[in-house]
Design a protein around this motif. Structure first.
Motif, short mmCIF file in Angstrom:
data_model
loop_
_atom_site.label_atom_id
_atom_site.label_comp_id
_atom_site.label_asym_id
_atom_site.label_seq_id
_atom_site.Cartn_x
_atom_site.Cartn_y
_atom_site.Cartn_z
N CYS A 8 41.94 29.97 64.04
CA CYS A 8 41.44 30.34 62.71
C CYS A 8 39.91 30.24 62.67
N ARG A 9 39.38 29.16 63.31
CA ARG A 9 37.93 28.96 63.30
C ARG A 9 37.23 30.09 64.06
N ASP A 10 37.87 30.55 65.14
CA ASP A 10 37.28 31.62 65.94
C ASP A 10 37.10 32.92 65.14
N VAL A 11 38.09 33.21 64.30
CA VAL A 11 38.01 34.49 63.57
C VAL A 11 37.40 34.31 62.18
N ALA A 12 37.02 33.07 61.83
CA ALA A 12 36.50 32.81 60.48
C ALA A 12 35.33 33.72 60.09
N PRO A 13 34.35 33.95 61.00
CA PRO A 13 33.25 34.84 60.60
C PRO A 13 33.74 36.27 60.33
N LEU A 14 34.71 36.72 61.12
CA LEU A 14 35.24 38.07 60.91
C LEU A 14 35.99 38.13 59.58
N LEU A 15 36.76 37.08 59.32
CA LEU A 15 37.54 37.05 58.08
C LEU A 15 36.61 37.02 56.87
N ALA A 16 35.55 36.22 56.98
CA ALA A 16 34.60 36.13 55.87
C ALA A 16 33.95 37.49 55.61
N ARG A 17 33.62 38.18 56.70
CA ARG A 17 33.02 39.52 56.56
C ARG A 17 34.00 40.47 55.86
N ALA A 18 35.26 40.42 56.31
CA ALA A 18 36.27 41.30 55.72
C ALA A 18 36.48 40.98 54.24
N LEU A 19 36.51 39.68 53.92
CA LEU A 19 36.75 39.28 52.53
C LEU A 19 35.59 39.67 51.60
N SER A 20 34.39 39.76 52.17
CA SER A 20 33.25 40.12 51.34
C SER A 20 33.02 41.63 51.31
N GLY A 21 33.99 42.38 51.78
CA GLY A 21 33.89 43.84 51.72
C GLY A 21 33.11 44.45 52.86
N GLY A 22 32.86 43.65 53.90
CA GLY A 22 32.05 44.16 55.01
C GLY A 22 32.86 44.54 56.24
N LEU A 23 34.10 44.87 56.03
CA LEU A 23 34.95 45.23 57.17
C LEU A 23 34.37 46.41 57.95
N ASP A 24 33.75 47.34 57.22
CA ASP A 24 33.20 48.53 57.88
C ASP A 24 32.07 48.22 58.84
N ASP A 27 33.05 46.27 64.44
CA ASP A 27 33.51 47.35 65.33
C ASP A 27 35.03 47.27 65.48
N GLY A 28 35.58 48.31 66.06
CA GLY A 28 37.03 48.43 66.16
C GLY A 28 37.67 47.27 66.91
N VAL A 29 37.00 46.79 67.95
CA VAL A 29 37.56 45.70 68.75
C VAL A 29 37.67 44.43 67.92
N ALA A 30 36.61 44.15 67.14
CA ALA A 30 36.61 42.94 66.30
C ALA A 30 37.70 43.05 65.23
N VAL A 31 37.84 44.24 64.65
CA VAL A 31 38.87 44.43 63.61
C VAL A 31 40.27 44.24 64.21
N ASP A 32 40.48 44.78 65.39
CA ASP A 32 41.80 44.61 66.02
C ASP A 32 42.08 43.15 66.35
N ARG A 33 41.01 42.41 66.72
CA ARG A 33 41.18 40.98 67.02
C ARG A 33 41.56 40.22 65.74
N LEU A 34 40.85 40.55 64.67
CA LEU A 34 41.15 39.91 63.39
C LEU A 34 42.57 40.28 62.93
N ALA A 35 42.93 41.55 63.10
CA ALA A 35 44.26 42.02 62.68
C ALA A 35 45.35 41.27 63.43
N ALA A 36 45.16 41.10 64.74
CA ALA A 36 46.15 40.40 65.55
C ALA A 36 46.30 38.96 65.07
N HIS A 37 45.17 38.35 64.71
CA HIS A 37 45.24 36.96 64.22
C HIS A 37 45.97 36.90 62.88
N LEU A 38 45.63 37.82 61.97
CA LEU A 38 46.27 37.82 60.65
C LEU A 38 47.78 38.02 60.74
N ASP A 39 48.19 38.85 61.70
CA ASP A 39 49.63 39.10 61.87
C ASP A 39 50.39 37.84 62.30
#
Lengths: 175, 208
Positions: A8-24, A27-39
């Motif tokens: 969870c700590r590893d993906v925390a920066p990605l999650l924070a970015r996604a939660l603040s509307g900055g998912l765009d 990059d695709g690799v980071a999004v896929d990594r976050l998606a795999a964690h969320l699943d």
């Protein structure tokens, strides 16, 4: 800290970015990594669960909505169809009731005929019985003859009507 | 919207659904008026045609009203309805045999305007440019894999959250997020010229 917490700590920066509307901005690799964690992580998935498209550009032009008159026509068809469905459902209830009455009647008829068959065997002199069963008018048997040793089978026809098959064993013996 | 307000909305919706389930026509009509736009938008993004989207709206409400007795109390009627509509739209797409060819990229000005293959897009009052943009958007959406198109339509047009989409589609939230991300990225690549500032953003994100 357990392994799950570390992930969870590893993906925390990605999650924070996604939660603040900055998912765009990811990059695709980071999004896929976050998606795999969320699943695989209910806690982080719960954090993302409430995200919606409020204010997020979708890059597609807005849709022209139908006119009020068009909606009115659609509503009339929905209301009409719902009305028909209600009537059909009532009809289905009647059919179900008839089937129930027919089945119950058949069971009763079968029980009585078995009784008659037994009585017929016990009393060879009695080979005829009159039977009239009409529970709710669903089943009506006007008469049935039971001779010594005669067997019969009761079935239900394709139109739900009872069919009585009398097995004439004597005729089989004839040349 | 805070949690208390959300609960109030859900309770009001539940009361309306309860009345509709008892055959209250006014309640059914109110549900129709509140949700028809969202259902139409999602259906339009999936089918790409106004006539089909209206058919989907009609079908979805008829099915929903017909099955209200089976609707799970406490669940979101909106999510349930949009799931019915999405399934109906997908059925329609599968059964549709004729697809209309539309250009993915801007039509050359030197090209005769009547080469747009589906002149029914947009209403009669819509300008040709708007009709062309709509046709391109529809064509771009058709490029997306169907699972991406579904979640994109629910997200962008149905106003659904990741959690609601996950529930409706039956996939985990991470998968929903990933599909939305890739769908939007592809759409911006294909339609970026319609919004120059977004086209720049896409260029920045491209590797190399």
């Amino acid at each position: 800290m357990n392994a799950q917490d570390e992930r969870c700590r590893d993906v925390a920066p990605l999650l924070a970015r996604a939660l603040s509307g900055g998912l765009d901005q990811l990059d695709g690799v980071a999004v896929d990594r976050l998606a795999a964690h969320l699943d695989g992580c209910e806690r982080c998935a719960a954090a993302m669960s409430g995200c919606a498209a409020d204010g997020v550009p979708t890059a597609v032009p807005p849709i022209a909505m139908p006119a009020d008159a068009t909606w009115e026509r659609v509503w009339r068809r929905i209301a009409q169809a719902s009305e028909t469905a209600t009537v059909t459902a009532s009809g289905a209830d009647i059919v179900r009731f008839r089937r129930f009455a027919s089945t119950a009647g058949l069971a009763l008829a079968a029980a009585l005929m078995m009784l008659i068959a037994i009585v017929g065997r016990l009393d060879p002199g009695r080979d005829t019985a009159e039977l009239r069963l009409a529970p709710g008018g669903a089943v009506q048997i006007d008469g049935i003859e039971v001779a010594d040793g005669t067997s019969f089978v009761l079935t239900i026809g394709s139109d739900d009507a009872p069919v009585i098959w009398v097995i004439d064993e004597r005729s089989e013996d004839k040349p | 919207m805070n949690k208390a307000a959300t609960t109030d909305v859900q309770t009001a919706e539940q009361r309306l659904v309860d009345r509709a389930a008892r055959g209250d026509r006014d309640a059914q009509r109110q549900l129709f008026e509140e949700l028809r736009d969202a259902v139409y938008r999602v259906a339009y993004r999936l089918t790409g045609r106004s006539e089909d989207a209206l058919d989907v709206v009609q079908d979805a409400f008829i099915r929903a009203f017909g099955q209200l007795s089976r609707f799970e109390r406490g669940a979101s009627f909106r999510t349930w309805l949009l799931r019915i509509a999405t399934n109906r739209a997908l059925d329609l797409l599968r059964s549709r045999r004729v697809r209309y060819a539309v250009p993915l990229h801007p039509v050359d000005d030197s090209e005769p305007r009547d080469t747009i293959a589906d002149p029914r897009i947009g209403g009669p009052d819509e300008s040709l440019d708007a009709a062309e943009s709509a046709a391109r958007a529809r064509a771009a959406l058709e490029v997306l894999p169907i699972e991406q198109r579904c979640v994109f339509a629910m997200f962008a047009e149905g106003g659904m959250t990741y959690g609601e989409i996950a529930e409706a589609v039956g996939v985990p939230i991470g998968t929903v997020m990933s599909r939305i991300f890739h769908a939007r990225r592809k759409l911006r690549e294909l339609l970026g010229d319609l919004w120059p500032e977004q086209a720049d953003e896409v260029t920045r994100e491209r590797p190399g």
